[in-house]
Design a protein around this motif. Structure first.
Motif, short mmCIF file in Angstrom:
data_model
loop_
_atom_site.label_atom_id
_atom_site.label_comp_id
_atom_site.label_asym_id
_atom_site.label_seq_id
_atom_site.Cartn_x
_atom_site.Cartn_y
_atom_site.Cartn_z
N GLY A 74 3.70 -6.29 19.64
CA GLY A 74 2.63 -5.32 19.51
C GLY A 74 3.11 -3.90 19.37
N GLN A 75 4.42 -3.67 19.20
CA GLN A 75 4.96 -2.34 19.04
C GLN A 75 4.62 -1.81 17.64
N TYR A 76 4.08 -0.58 17.56
CA TYR A 76 3.77 0.04 16.27
C TYR A 76 5.08 0.51 15.62
N LEU A 77 5.20 0.24 14.33
CA LEU A 77 6.42 0.60 13.62
C LEU A 77 6.19 1.72 12.61
N GLU A 78 5.39 1.47 11.56
CA GLU A 78 5.17 2.45 10.51
C GLU A 78 3.88 2.12 9.77
N THR A 79 3.43 3.07 8.92
CA THR A 79 2.27 2.86 8.05
C THR A 79 2.67 3.21 6.61
N PHE A 80 2.40 2.31 5.69
CA PHE A 80 2.68 2.53 4.28
C PHE A 80 1.37 2.84 3.55
N THR A 81 1.43 3.83 2.65
CA THR A 81 0.26 4.21 1.87
C THR A 81 0.58 4.09 0.39
N ALA A 82 -0.33 3.47 -0.37
CA ALA A 82 -0.15 3.28 -1.81
C ALA A 82 -1.32 3.92 -2.56
N ARG A 83 -1.10 4.18 -3.87
CA ARG A 83 -2.15 4.70 -4.74
C ARG A 83 -2.15 3.91 -6.04
N ASP A 84 -3.28 3.92 -6.76
CA ASP A 84 -3.42 3.21 -8.02
C ASP A 84 -3.19 4.20 -9.16
N PRO A 85 -2.18 3.98 -10.02
CA PRO A 85 -1.90 4.94 -11.09
C PRO A 85 -2.90 4.88 -12.24
N ASP A 86 -3.75 3.87 -12.31
CA ASP A 86 -4.73 3.77 -13.40
C ASP A 86 -5.91 4.68 -13.08
N TYR A 87 -5.84 5.92 -13.59
CA TYR A 87 -6.88 6.89 -13.26
C TYR A 87 -8.21 6.55 -13.94
N GLY A 88 -8.17 5.97 -15.09
CA GLY A 88 -9.39 5.69 -15.83
C GLY A 88 -10.11 4.45 -15.35
N LYS A 89 -9.54 3.73 -14.39
CA LYS A 89 -10.15 2.49 -13.89
C LYS A 89 -10.40 2.62 -12.39
N VAL A 90 -11.39 1.85 -11.95
CA VAL A 90 -11.70 1.84 -10.52
C VAL A 90 -11.18 0.52 -9.96
N ASN A 91 -9.94 0.53 -9.46
CA ASN A 91 -9.34 -0.66 -8.86
C ASN A 91 -9.21 -0.45 -7.36
N THR A 92 -9.44 -1.49 -6.60
CA THR A 92 -9.18 -1.47 -5.16
C THR A 92 -8.01 -2.38 -4.87
N PHE A 93 -7.36 -2.12 -3.75
CA PHE A 93 -6.20 -2.96 -3.41
C PHE A 93 -6.14 -3.13 -1.90
N PHE A 94 -5.41 -4.12 -1.47
CA PHE A 94 -5.21 -4.41 -0.05
C PHE A 94 -3.73 -4.57 0.21
N TYR A 95 -3.38 -4.50 1.53
CA TYR A 95 -1.97 -4.62 1.93
C TYR A 95 -1.72 -6.01 2.49
N MET A 96 -0.51 -6.48 2.28
CA MET A 96 -0.12 -7.77 2.83
C MET A 96 1.39 -7.77 3.08
N LYS A 97 1.79 -8.69 3.91
CA LYS A 97 3.22 -8.81 4.25
C LYS A 97 3.97 -9.52 3.14
N GLY A 98 5.15 -8.99 2.80
CA GLY A 98 6.00 -9.62 1.80
C GLY A 98 7.10 -10.43 2.47
N GLU A 99 8.32 -9.93 2.43
CA GLU A 99 9.45 -10.61 3.08
C GLU A 99 9.44 -10.33 4.57
N ASP A 100 9.49 -11.38 5.35
CA ASP A 100 9.59 -11.28 6.82
C ASP A 100 10.21 -12.60 7.29
N PRO A 101 11.52 -12.77 7.08
CA PRO A 101 12.16 -14.07 7.30
C PRO A 101 12.03 -14.59 8.74
#
Length: 801
Positions: free
Chosen positions: A394-421
């Motif tokens: 339960g230790q807090y580590l970091e927060t990552f923030t992303a943005r969508d480069p497609d300015y002319g489109k309205v896209n939403t996105f979500f975060y998920m875990k990638g590599e975590d062996p």
């Protein structure tokens, strides 16, 4: 020929010109005459008179030796032995012999001894009989088309073997093929025998790619001049005197944004220079590409330019990209033309060398950029955080923030875990916050160099869905959470007369200062037998004293790290006799030997029960009368004592009182039955078991054999027949405790009971000697039971311990 006057010149060195037998006496005189001459060019008739040798006395005959007589050239010169007249019988080549040296002898006709010896030197006169010779019949060279006039192309050399003016010659150019109005070849003289070939004007590969030149060398000899010729072949290498020109393009000329290393078009080019040469191969350059989004290479087979996207293009930034392509050759451009000719100096030319800034072929290219759904982009794609191991989840580590480069489109996105062996972290699907889900362990195999890597993904809902990735490096600090361990818990040692040692190594996955060097300590009763040296280190020696017997030994080894965290490990040590003491190996024995040892030991254990009980009983009785007559058994230091005899107790000096018949009855009366309910495993015994035990006990005390029958032979060594069956000997599953107090067996005759037919016989043995922990009394099985002969009835009687 005129008569030659003699003159005294010097004492002739006889060692060089005459044999030892021809050396004159001291009173004799040696003479040398002036030289004769022979014309090399005289061609006959032969022979002719060269001259006559005269001396002041009369001699019977003359002789002559040396070059031209009996030395090369042989048989050219002769002398009349009576008159001294010298004649020539053939021509002499000046180039081989510049002179002929001879020895003249005047021999006394009375004494037949050499009275006078003279040196005769004949000079050969040179004539013009050799023409100049070139050092090569054909000279072949290759020069570039752009070579400047006046440059030396090659050096011509000739040699004349004659002398004086006969060896002097001139070099000149006879013919040049093909003839050219724009080039003229000539010789620049270096010295009397060499000359350098050069040219005036411009070499042009398109007009002539090869010149063939005939050169002549002619001497100044008399009465006639001699000459020879050689051929010079000059190959012209095409240079870059034609500019490449871009003629068109093929390909789509468009690319989707975000792609790289994509071929978008091909440019065609023409060049009149020789195909495949550096003057023909094209080099392309991109202009007006400030962000270096493109690269261009050359197809060496077609000379086409291949235009690629080097860096991804962004549709949101620009939808149409315009660039310019320029082309040149691998080598600089060159041009030459004749303005004015001269007979006394180099010609006046108009030339150009280097890159053409004007007239260079260029081509404009427009690249269309196509819009596509782009992946989310993290503001900080790489982060790191430090954390101690063993912290609660339960230790807090970091927060990552992303943005969508497609300015002319309205896209939403979500975060998920990638590599975590190791599955140590969780990612908030909406915020991108990362926390630990488990306790982190720095010693985990998933941690490399104290760093655990996990990735976070941002996934949009575009078509197709795109994913961006960020990396979190977790730097895990160490704690002292691991005690040292042993690299090996089972080791072998060799038996020796002195001390033996073997290396013991400890490991600790913790880093310093929580690791080594370690402290080693042996626990238990090891004084005088086992030791550790040194006490501290990563690897130490386990030392064994010579009194430690062969076999398996279990040691308790305590190992602690620098912070005092310790662990006690069971160290199993096998001691054996080794063939190679530098490489202990106590587990390389024969499997057959192990099986046989197991069978023998399982047979001897039950057989030693009854005799050992009787032995202890007799010692107890003896001890009641005299304490000084106790059993004296030397200290064996906890190992088996070797006994290599088959005689009945001859190696054990124990006092026994012989039993008479009445003593046997008294002894047997002390053995009473044991109630059936006290036994664990019921079994039927022979009704004659009381008699059997009585006879065996009597035999042990008197040393008498039960009978004279030979023991049964079960098998001979090497015999593969396994038809014989061993007698059944049952061994109970109840463990035997050597520390059990068995004195009660010796305190009363009631301790030994004879079970009846339906009673289980429980026979327990113990050593009554004080402080005697582990002793062995060797009892030969054949002294108890005979499998053949008169005691056949003792066969197949099961005994239980």
């Amino acid at each position: 020929m005129d008569k030659v006057h003699l003159c005294i010149f010097t004492l002739l060195c006889l060692g060089r010109h005459v044999y030892g037998a021809d050396i004159l006496q001291r009173q004799k005189r040696n003479w040398i005459i002036e030289s004769f001459t022979i014309d090399e060019g005289y061609d006959g008739p032969f022979p002719y008179t060269l001259g006559k040798v005269q001396v002041g006395r009369k001699y019977a005959r003359f002789k002559i030796h040396g070059q031209g007589v009996d030395l090369e050239p042989r048989d050219i010169i002769e002398i009349d032995e009576n008159t001294g007249e010298i004649t020539v019988h053939g021509p002499v080549d000046f180039e081989k012999h510049k002179s002929l040296k001879l020895i003249f002898q005047a021999i006394n006709r009375v004494t037949n001894a050499v009275d006078t010896q003279l040196g005769v030197d004949i000079q050969i006169m040179d004539t013009n009989d050799n023409s100049p010779v070139f050092d090569s019949e054909i000279y072949t060279i290759t020069v570039k088309e752009s070579t400047s006039q006046g440059t030396g192309l090659t050096t011509i050399k000739a040699v004349d073997a004659d002398t004086n003016q006969n060896k002097e010659f001139d070099l000149r150019i006879l013919t040049v093929t093909p003839s050219s109005h724009d080039v003229e070849f000539y010789f620049k003289t270096s010295d009397a025998e060499t000359a350098t070939l050069s040219f005036k004007g411009c070499l042009d590969y398109d007009k002539a790619n090869k010149y063939t030149i005939i050169v002549e060398a002619k001497d100044h000899g008399k009465p006639k001049q001699l000459s020879s010729s050689s051929t010079v072949i000059i190959n012209i290498e095409d240079d870059n005197n034609h500019l490449p020109v871009i003629t068109g393009q093929t390909g789509p000329g468009k690319v989707r944004e975000g792609l790289r290393n994509v071929l978008i078009l091909r440019l065609q080019v023409t060049d009149k220079d020789s195909k495949g040469t550096a003057a023909w191969r094209a080099k392309y350059h991109i202009q007006r590409d400030t962000k270096k989004n493109f690269r261009i290479t050359t197809d060496w087979k077609t000379n086409e330019g291949l235009l690629y996207v080097e860096k991804p293009l962004d549709y949101e930034e620009v939808s149409l990209k315009s660039i310019t392509i320029a082309v040149e050759n691998e080598i600089p451009y060159f041009s030459c033309s004749v303005v004015r000719r001269s007979t006394t100096s180099l010609w006046t030319l108009k030339t150009h060398r280097g890159t053409m800034t004007t007239g260079q072929s260029t081509y404009a290219v427009d690249v269309m950029v196509e819009d596509v759904n782009e992946a989310p982009v993290f503001v900080e794609p790489n982060k790191q955080v430090a954390l101690r191991e063993n912290l609660a989840a339960g230790q807090y580590l970091e927060t990552f923030t992303a943005r969508d480069p497609d300015y002319g489109k309205v896209n939403t996105f979500f975060y998920m875990k990638g590599e975590d062996p190791a599955d140590w972290v969780t990612v908030d699907i909406l915020t991108g916050a990362i926390t630990t889900s488990k306790i982190l362990d720095r010693e985990s195999p998933y941690v490399k160099d104290n760093v655990y890597k996990a990735t976070v993904c941002a996934v949009d809902d575009g078509v197709p869905p795109m994913t961006g990735t960020a990396t979190l490096n977790i730097i895990i600090s160490d704690e002292n959470d691991n005690a040292p361990s042993l690299a090996e818990n089972h080791i072998d040692m060799c038996q020796s007369e002195g001390h033996s040692k073997v290396t013991v190594t400890a490991l600790d996955p913790d880093e310093g200062p929580y690791g080594g060097p370690f402290q080693f300590k042996l626990n238990g009763d090891i004084i005088g037998r086992w030791n550790i040296d040194p006490k501290q280190g990563y690897s130490v020696y386990l030392l064994k004293d010579s009194i430690v017997a062969s076999g398996q030994h279990e040691l308790l080894l305590e190992v602690s790290d620098r912070q005092g965290k310790a662990a006690v490990h069971n160290l199993s040590v096998t001691v054996c006799n080794c063939l190679d003491k530098s490489r202990p190996n106590c587990h390389a024995g024969s499997p057959t030997l192990g099986k046989n040892a197991g069978i023998i030991s399982s047979c001897l254990v039950p057989l030693t029960g009854i005799p050992l009980t009787a032995f202890l009983r007799s010692r107890k009785k003896k001890g009641k009368t005299s304490n000084s007559a106790g059993l004296a058994i030397p200290d064996s230091s906890g190992h088996l004592m070797q006994c290599n005899t088959e005689n009945l107790g001859r190696d054990c000096q124990v006092h026994f009182d012989p039993l008479h018949q009445e003593d046997k009855s008294e002894l047997m009366s002390e053995i009473v039955p044991v109630p059936e309910q006290n036994w664990v495993r019921p079994s039927l015994l022979s009704p004659d078991v009381g008699k059997t035990i009585n006879e065996m006990l009597y035999s042990l005390q008197t040393g008498e054999e039960l009978d004279d029958g030979a023991p049964r032979v079960y098998a001979e060594e090497g015999d593969l027949d396994t038809s014989s069956e061993l007698d059944a000997i049952s061994i109970p599953e109840i463990p035997f405790d050597p520390d059990m107090d068995l004195d009660f067996l010796l305190s009363s005759p009631d301790s030994i009971r004879i079970p009846n037919r339906n009673t289980i016989s429980n026979i327990t043995t113990s050593c009554a000697a004080e402080n005697l922990q582990t002793k062995t009394i060797n009892i030969t099985g054949r002294n108890i039971f005979r499998q053949k002969g008169k005691n056949e009835q003792y066969k197949n009687i099961p005994l239980y311990l």
